[in-house]
Design an enzyme around this catalytic site. Sequence first.
Site, PDB file in Angstrom:
ATOM      1  N   LYS A 187       0.836  -1.217   0.000  1.00 47.15           N
ATOM      2  CA  LYS A 187       0.000   0.000   0.000  1.00 47.15           C
ATOM      3  C   LYS A 187       0.868   1.264   0.000  1.00 47.15           C
ATOM      4  O   LYS A 187       0.479   2.297  -0.554  1.00 47.15           O
ATOM      5  CB  LYS A 187      -0.902  -0.035   1.233  1.00 47.15           C
ATOM      6  CG  LYS A 187      -1.933   1.058   1.287  1.00 47.15           C
ATOM      7  CD  LYS A 187      -2.875   0.785   2.437  1.00 47.15           C
ATOM      8  CE  LYS A 187      -3.850   1.894   2.673  1.00 47.15           C
ATOM      9  NZ  LYS A 187      -4.785   1.571   3.755  1.00 47.15           N
ATOM     10  N   GLU A 246     -10.768   6.206   5.087  1.00 49.10           N
ATOM     11  CA  GLU A 246     -10.825   5.288   6.232  1.00 49.10           C
ATOM     12  C   GLU A 246     -11.496   5.915   7.464  1.00 49.10           C
ATOM     13  O   GLU A 246     -12.347   5.284   8.092  1.00 49.10           O
ATOM     14  CB  GLU A 246      -9.416   4.781   6.567  1.00 49.10           C
ATOM     15  CG  GLU A 246      -8.933   3.785   5.528  1.00 49.10           C
ATOM     16  CD  GLU A 246      -7.422   3.597   5.504  1.00 49.10           C
ATOM     17  OE1 GLU A 246      -6.729   4.136   6.385  1.00 49.10           O
ATOM     18  OE2 GLU A 246      -6.937   2.926   4.576  1.00 49.10           O
TER      19      GLU A 246
END
Length: 585
Positions: free
Chosen positions: A70, A147
């Site tokens: 990521k 998120e």
Amino acid sequence: MVETIIGIDLGTTNSEVAVIENGKASIIPDQGCRILPSFVGVGDDGTVLVGEPARNQYKLYPDRTVKSIKRRMGEDVKVMLGGMPFTPQEISAIILKKLKEIAERHLDRTLRKAVITVPAYFSDAQRQATKEAGEIAGVDVIKIINEPTAAALAYESGQPGSRRILVYDLGGGTFDVSVVEMEEGVIEVRAGHGNNRLGGDDFDQKIVEHVLQCLREEHGIDGDLPARAMARIDRAAEAAKRVLSDHPFAKIEEEYLLERDGVPFHLAIEISRDEYEGMIAPFIEETLEAVHTALSGAGLVASQIEEILLVGGATRTPLVARRLQEEFGLVPRQEIDPDLCVAAGAAIQAGMIAGQEVSAVLVDITPYTFGTSAFDELDGLPSPHCYVPVIKKNTPIPVTKSEVFYTMFDDQETVIIQVFQGEERDARKNIKIGEFKVSGLSKAPAGNPIIARFELDRNGILQVTAVEKKTGLAGKITIDNAVSKFGTEEMAAARERVGALFGAGRAEPPPGHAHGTGAAVRHEFTKARALAEKAERMLEGASDEDREELVNLIEEINDAIARNDAAALSDPVEQLSEIIFYLES
Ligand code: AMP
């Protein structure tokens, strides 16, 4: 029938997939495990490994394993895997494909659409790369959400009104903090900050360093250890870290860790939570600095935050919630599993888009705090009635937590453990739900550690065990129906009744009481005892009048010590100090 859209948390360390089932977000397990480590590897026989098997081989075969991809998303780079170059999107796609398969197997149907979460600070290029990873995996990414937004959705979906929320997200390798505003269901990230090189893995590393230092200093084992031994130490350190989140001590034991001159060496180290917290405190302080940067980015001060949400596995470290509570005066919320909260939020968003009925995430939590009483400071004065919460309100159940206490006196033979339900600092204002005694403790100086272990199951049965650490001698009580014992109103009424009882006079402290980690109280007793001994030595040279006064005060102090009554110490200690000062000058 509405089309199912899955929610995916594509994390740096771990990933999860969730879906709305019967109106609620649920995380889909793979062979009983709800977390998929974000590792991709190639096995001995050339097969692609995703998740746990890839993670297991990482230390041994780093050239055949990729982790934390990521961090490279959006970069124009290639990473090597088993001798072949791959883009970050391709590696991420392998993880997404696996998550899609897990969901398809669970739901027994083909799935095409997903909502995927990304950090709030992800650039357009990083978001685009995430979408591309989806396409490669055969997943239509219908929405990318932040998120912290997903975390807020998991906690707040369906809640009316507006709120200012701080989302503190500490994962394995990254830390993010976001200030989020929710207004009539619309959630917006106002500001954020973080460090994408800080997380729970750094905590593991501190424990690893501690182990290596012990090996060096206590066993003369120096230099590079074999990769297999290092891999075992790494795993053991991570396991110990998890234990320390719930218990005051953790053992690190690895049999046959290595061989020295043909003799096997077994590793056995114990580490206390206090030691561990000392090692990681600088990391936590660093996150708090970032929290303040995010706050000022949003033009807010701490007192304007109404809720703190803890996200990411490493927020289970008790020091995190403790420090945040100190800074904000708010108890951070962590009742939704911090590993799964973002995926649950992604599923809620997915369900909303698909037009499903979605209700808030429901978890089994204890509505009350359970704890015991100990000697510590209460309203600035030493008291034996200080409440020590062990299992805190809103903790998901089942749960097991333990705390360490210490005996007060040399050769103390008995400790009495009182069990309370409630939130008050003064244990007498809570509801006493049980009491038991452990007798026959070994002869030991004051400070003999006793571990109180609280175990609360799904049916509300609370088991409390007290164990003398040195010998394993134990006592235990089982309290049925601990959770459903008192409703809020009954609790208030009971508190009033108990309050009235104690209002009339001070209750005597129980004999042989254990005391908390309150070094201040321990110190008071030690100081008083030393002062009385000093006064005894001065009796001989004192005048009759002074001697009488000294004897009276020494007796008063010894009585207070015998009764375990720290509050009764301050007057005679003060008077005795004055006389000694006068006699010495
Ligand atoms: P995440 O990236 O959110 O999945 O978080 C993973 C990190 O959380 C890893 O460093 C784990 O070791 C850590 N973690 C998981 N459980 C615990 C626990 N009980 N106490 C402390 N850290 C934990």
